[in-house]
Scaffold this motif. Structure first.
Motif, PDB file in Angstrom:
ATOM      1  N   GLY A  79      43.781  54.099  56.427  1.00 57.75           N
ATOM      2  CA  GLY A  79      43.782  52.644  56.368  1.00 57.75           C
ATOM      3  C   GLY A  79      42.572  52.066  55.658  1.00 57.75           C
ATOM      4  N   GLU A  80      41.799  52.917  54.976  1.00 59.03           N
ATOM      5  CA  GLU A  80      40.638  52.419  54.237  1.00 59.03           C
ATOM      6  C   GLU A  80      41.095  51.718  52.959  1.00 59.03           C
ATOM      7  OE1 GLU A  80      37.115  55.567  55.450  1.00 59.03           O
ATOM      8  OE2 GLU A  80      38.448  56.055  53.761  1.00 59.03           O
ATOM      9  N   ILE A  81      40.568  50.495  52.751  1.00 56.89           N
ATOM     10  CA  ILE A  81      40.896  49.697  51.566  1.00 56.89           C
ATOM     11  C   ILE A  81      39.781  49.897  50.546  1.00 56.89           C
ATOM     12  CG2 ILE A  81      41.440  47.396  50.696  1.00 56.89           C
ATOM     13  CD1 ILE A  81      42.026  46.619  53.645  1.00 56.89           C
ATOM     14  N   TYR A  82      40.147  50.193  49.301  1.00 58.09           N
ATOM     15  CA  TYR A  82      39.117  50.407  48.297  1.00 58.09           C
ATOM     16  C   TYR A  82      39.504  49.748  46.975  1.00 58.09           C
ATOM     17  CZ  TYR A  82      42.181  54.364  47.110  1.00 58.09           C
ATOM     18  OH  TYR A  82      43.260  55.137  46.792  1.00 58.09           O
ATOM     19  N   ILE A  83      38.484  49.591  46.108  1.00 53.47           N
ATOM     20  CA  ILE A  83      38.659  48.929  44.823  1.00 53.47           C
ATOM     21  C   ILE A  83      39.399  49.864  43.868  1.00 53.47           C
ATOM     22  CG2 ILE A  83      37.487  47.861  42.866  1.00 53.47           C
ATOM     23  CD1 ILE A  83      37.233  46.301  45.448  1.00 53.47           C
ATOM     24  N   ALA A  84      40.425  49.312  43.197  1.00 53.14           N
ATOM     25  CA  ALA A  84      41.207  50.116  42.256  1.00 53.14           C
ATOM     26  C   ALA A  84      41.220  49.504  40.860  1.00 53.14           C
ATOM     27  CB  ALA A  84      42.640  50.284  42.764  1.00 53.14           C
ATOM     28  N   GLY A  85      40.553  48.366  40.653  1.00 51.90           N
ATOM     29  CA  GLY A  85      40.539  47.716  39.344  1.00 51.90           C
ATOM     30  C   GLY A  85      39.342  46.787  39.224  1.00 51.90           C
ATOM     31  N   ASN A  86      39.178  46.204  38.066  1.00 50.81           N
ATOM     32  CA  ASN A  86      38.036  45.325  37.805  1.00 50.81           C
ATOM     33  C   ASN A  86      38.285  43.941  38.403  1.00 50.81           C
ATOM     34  OD1 ASN A  86      35.602  44.438  36.701  1.00 50.81           O
ATOM     35  ND2 ASN A  86      36.654  43.578  34.923  1.00 50.81           N
ATOM     36  N   ILE A  87      37.422  43.540  39.316  1.00 47.61           N
ATOM     37  CA  ILE A  87      37.555  42.254  39.992  1.00 47.61           C
ATOM     38  C   ILE A  87      36.619  41.254  39.337  1.00 47.61           C
ATOM     39  CG2 ILE A  87      37.274  41.026  42.170  1.00 47.61           C
ATOM     40  CD1 ILE A  87      37.982  43.597  43.600  1.00 47.61           C
ATOM     41  N   ASN A  88      37.179  40.142  38.907  1.00 43.87           N
ATOM     42  CA  ASN A  88      36.410  39.120  38.193  1.00 43.87           C
ATOM     43  C   ASN A  88      36.604  37.783  38.895  1.00 43.87           C
ATOM     44  OD1 ASN A  88      35.134  37.447  36.399  1.00 43.87           O
ATOM     45  ND2 ASN A  88      36.295  38.098  34.597  1.00 43.87           N
ATOM     46  N   ARG A  89      35.515  37.227  39.414  1.00 49.00           N
ATOM     47  CA  ARG A  89      35.637  35.963  40.147  1.00 49.00           C
ATOM     48  C   ARG A  89      36.065  34.830  39.229  1.00 49.00           C
ATOM     49  NH1 ARG A  89      32.806  31.424  42.001  1.00 49.00           N
ATOM     50  NH2 ARG A  89      33.254  30.934  44.189  1.00 49.00           N
ATOM     51  N   GLU A  90      35.750  34.942  37.936  1.00 52.50           N
ATOM     52  CA  GLU A  90      36.160  33.907  37.009  1.00 52.50           C
ATOM     53  C   GLU A  90      37.683  33.873  36.846  1.00 52.50           C
ATOM     54  OE1 GLU A  90      32.425  34.142  37.298  1.00 52.50           O
ATOM     55  OE2 GLU A  90      33.234  35.894  36.243  1.00 52.50           O
ATOM     56  N   THR A  91      38.335  34.966  37.262  1.00 56.61           N
ATOM     57  CA  THR A  91      39.801  35.033  37.197  1.00 56.61           C
ATOM     58  C   THR A  91      40.434  34.802  38.566  1.00 56.61           C
ATOM     59  OG1 THR A  91      39.651  36.634  35.389  1.00 56.61           O
ATOM     60  CG2 THR A  91      41.763  36.469  36.512  1.00 56.61           C
ATOM     61  N   ASP A  92      39.870  35.424  39.595  1.00 55.43           N
ATOM     62  CA  ASP A  92      40.425  35.321  40.953  1.00 55.43           C
ATOM     63  C   ASP A  92      39.292  35.104  41.945  1.00 55.43           C
ATOM     64  OD1 ASP A  92      43.362  36.135  40.488  1.00 55.43           O
ATOM     65  OD2 ASP A  92      42.260  37.817  39.591  1.00 55.43           O
ATOM     66  N   GLU A  93      39.355  34.028  42.711  1.00 54.55           N
ATOM     67  CA  GLU A  93      38.334  33.752  43.710  1.00 54.55           C
ATOM     68  C   GLU A  93      38.623  34.482  45.024  1.00 54.55           C
ATOM     69  OE1 GLU A  93      36.964  29.729  44.229  1.00 54.55           O
ATOM     70  OE2 GLU A  93      37.975  29.119  42.374  1.00 54.55           O
ATOM     71  N   SER A  94      39.907  34.773  45.303  1.00 59.12           N
ATOM     72  CA  SER A  94      40.257  35.452  46.553  1.00 59.12           C
ATOM     73  C   SER A  94      41.645  36.082  46.423  1.00 59.12           C
ATOM     74  CB  SER A  94      40.226  34.483  47.741  1.00 59.12           C
ATOM     75  OG  SER A  94      41.234  33.495  47.589  1.00 59.12           O
ATOM     76  N   PHE A  95      41.935  36.984  47.366  1.00 55.61           N
ATOM     77  CA  PHE A  95      43.236  37.658  47.433  1.00 55.61           C
ATOM     78  C   PHE A  95      43.696  37.644  48.890  1.00 55.61           C
ATOM     79  CE2 PHE A  95      40.859  39.453  43.937  1.00 55.61           C
ATOM     80  CZ  PHE A  95      41.785  39.540  42.903  1.00 55.61           C
ATOM     81  N   LEU A  96      44.984  37.422  49.093  1.00 53.52           N
ATOM     82  CA  LEU A  96      45.562  37.483  50.429  1.00 53.52           C
ATOM     83  C   LEU A  96      46.424  38.748  50.494  1.00 53.52           C
ATOM     84  CD1 LEU A  96      45.848  36.074  53.178  1.00 53.52           C
ATOM     85  CD2 LEU A  96      47.895  34.937  52.281  1.00 53.52           C
ATOM     86  N   LEU A  97      45.873  39.800  51.102  1.00 54.30           N
ATOM     87  CA  LEU A  97      46.573  41.080  51.182  1.00 54.30           C
ATOM     88  C   LEU A  97      47.332  41.193  52.504  1.00 54.30           C
ATOM     89  CD1 LEU A  97      43.804  43.545  49.897  1.00 54.30           C
ATOM     90  CD2 LEU A  97      45.560  42.340  48.558  1.00 54.30           C
ATOM     91  N   VAL A  98      48.550  41.683  52.437  1.00 52.83           N
ATOM     92  CA  VAL A  98      49.324  42.012  53.639  1.00 52.83           C
ATOM     93  C   VAL A  98      49.376  43.531  53.740  1.00 52.83           C
ATOM     94  CG1 VAL A  98      51.531  41.864  54.834  1.00 52.83           C
ATOM     95  CG2 VAL A  98      50.682  39.899  53.525  1.00 52.83           C
ATOM     96  N   ILE A  99      48.767  44.068  54.793  1.00 55.04           N
ATOM     97  CA  ILE A  99      48.734  45.506  55.041  1.00 55.04           C
ATOM     98  C   ILE A  99      49.798  45.837  56.082  1.00 55.04           C
ATOM     99  CG2 ILE A  99      47.303  47.479  55.649  1.00 55.04           C
ATOM    100  CD1 ILE A  99      46.290  45.899  53.233  1.00 55.04           C
ATOM    101  N   THR A 100      50.702  46.756  55.740  1.00 49.02           N
ATOM    102  CA  THR A 100      51.775  47.151  56.661  1.00 49.02           C
ATOM    103  C   THR A 100      51.452  48.507  57.276  1.00 49.02           C
ATOM    104  OG1 THR A 100      53.452  45.928  55.433  1.00 49.02           O
ATOM    105  CG2 THR A 100      54.229  47.691  56.878  1.00 49.02           C
ATOM    106  N   ALA A 101      51.481  48.555  58.604  1.00 48.13           N
ATOM    107  CA  ALA A 101      51.337  49.817  59.340  1.00 48.13           C
ATOM    108  C   ALA A 101      52.721  50.225  59.830  1.00 48.13           C
ATOM    109  CB  ALA A 101      50.384  49.654  60.516  1.00 48.13           C
ATOM    110  N   SER A 102      53.178  51.402  59.409  1.00 47.23           N
ATOM    111  CA  SER A 102      54.528  51.866  59.737  1.00 47.23           C
ATOM    112  C   SER A 102      54.458  53.224  60.414  1.00 47.23           C
ATOM    113  CB  SER A 102      55.368  51.974  58.458  1.00 47.23           C
ATOM    114  OG  SER A 102      56.600  52.628  58.708  1.00 47.23           O
ATOM    115  N   ASP A 103      55.319  53.432  61.429  1.00 42.68           N
ATOM    116  CA  ASP A 103      55.386  54.783  61.992  1.00 42.68           C
ATOM    117  C   ASP A 103      56.207  55.677  61.067  1.00 42.68           C
ATOM    118  OD1 ASP A 103      58.142  54.473  62.593  1.00 42.68           O
ATOM    119  OD2 ASP A 103      57.693  53.624  64.552  1.00 42.68           O
ATOM    120  N   LEU A 104      56.242  56.965  61.362  1.00 47.71           N
ATOM    121  CA  LEU A 104      56.894  57.936  60.482  1.00 47.71           C
ATOM    122  C   LEU A 104      58.113  58.555  61.142  1.00 47.71           C
ATOM    123  CD1 LEU A 104      53.776  59.707  58.912  1.00 47.71           C
ATOM    124  CD2 LEU A 104      55.199  57.913  57.930  1.00 47.71           C
TER     125      LEU A 104
END
Length: 371
Positions: free
Chosen positions: A255-280
């Protein structure tokens, strides 16, 4: 015993002529001289065969010999000498953990070869009934018995009890010498994916991250647990929305969230992420999920240099212009989003003191002499 009526005093001998049923011919023997009838084998009461008809004969020793026959009927009186016997010594079955109260687990049968009330019996559970999880009922005194889940009992595979081994008793109802038959019932619980993953209360709702953060930097973690058993209780994580640009990733196991791309505040000030936890759960259609919402706020950095348009101002000034003459109005900007870092200050680099900078306005500060 036969009696001799003449005066010859001849000897009388005795014998068995026949026994009905004929299959029991060896059941009785008779003393030749005394006329005593003795049992030669054990006699057991069997329904439909509870009497013996024996024809005996007494014969004198005269010549010619005389004889007489007599019929004796023996009634066999039943005793409580048979314990109830289950149809199976061991019953094995499975039971879903979501079984509801009063559901029938299995039906058991028993028989008792005794007659009348001595052949009647009652069922009970004498061992292995942890927490009183089961009961056994019957509508007659000779079965069958229905083993049911007891009222208000929770059968839960996710607890420490994964199976039950019950000892069933069938006790006949004879008050003086009750006999008992026993059978073993093995009940193996089967798990069901009945629980939804639960999010930890310490999960972050907001995460701050610097723009231009390095790739694979861990910025937060979502945790969840599931009390189901096996793969039903394993949890994996995914980003289900808010990541259209693919700037974030999540480790499906931790469940660790990590950076996968270049984040630029001039383009995006914030992100609303929905994390889904699912059983197997093995059946994907049976999987249960829960969502966590995380707001990632991007912290701007002073990473863009100011720029002016135009970069070079070319101005013609008459030598007799007044000292307050406006030479130029400088127009410069900063590509960073407005913060304290984006407030521009202007400095005039000129050691001649011919010009004066006030704000963005450059004016003459002294008379010009073309000569």
């Amino acid at each position: 015993v036969a009696t001799q009526t003449d005066e010859t005093h001849e000897t009388i001998t005795y014998s068995i002529e026949s026994i009905d049923p004929s299959s029991t011919i060896d059941t009785f023997i008779m003393e030749q001289l005394t006329g005593q009838i003795l049992l030669n084998t054990d006699v057991s009461w069997v329904s439909g065969s509870d009497t013996y008809t024996v024809i005996v004969k007494a014969t004198d020793s005269g010549s010619p010999a005389n004889s007489v026959s007599s019929t004796i009927v023996f009634d066999v009186i039943d005793e409580n000498d048979h314990a109830p016997v289950f149809a199976q010594a061991v019953y094995t079955t499975t039971l879903s953990e979501v079984t509801t109260d009063n559901d029938v687990v299995l039906t058991v049968t028993a028989t008792d070869d005794d007659s009348g009330t001595m052949g009647e019996f009652e069922f009970s559970i004498s061992a292995g009934n942890t927490d009183g999880a089961f009961d056994i009922t019957t509508t007659t005194t000779t079965g069958p018995g229905e083993l049911i889940v007891n009222v208000n009992t929770m059968i839960d595979y996710d607890s420490s009890t994964k199976s039950y081994t019950l000892t069933l008793d069938a006790v006949d109802t004879d008050d003086t010498t009750p006999l008992t038959g026993q059978a073993t019932v093995v009940i193996n619980l089967t798990p069901v994916n009945e629980l939804t993953p639960v999010l930890n209360g310490t999960n972050p709702s907001t995460i701050d991250v610097d723009e231009n953060e390095a790739l694979e930097t861990i910025i937060g973690q979502i945790a969840a647990y599931d009390l189901d058993h096996g793969s039903d209780g394993e949890v994996q994580f995914s980003i289900s929305s808010g990541n259209s640009k693919g700037l974030f990733s999540i480790d499906p196991s931790t469940g660790e969230i990590y950076i996968a791309g270049n984040i630029n505040r001039e383009t995006d000030e914030s992100f609303l992420l929905v994390i889904t936890a699912s059983d197997l759960a093995t059946d994907s259609a049976d999987r249960k999920t829960v969502d966590a919402t995380v707001t990632v706020s991007v912290i701007g950095l002073n990473d863009v240099s100011p720029y002016c348009i135009p970069e070079i101002y070319s101005v013609n000034i008459a030598e007799n212009e007044a000292t307050t003459y406006e030479v130029a109005d400088i127009a410069c900007s900063d590509g960073d989003l407005p913060t304290s870092d984006t407030t521009l200050t202007y400095t005039l680099i000129d050691t001649s003191s011919l010009f004066l900078l006030t704000g963005t306005i450059v004016t003459l500060n002294d008379e010009l002499d073309y000569d």
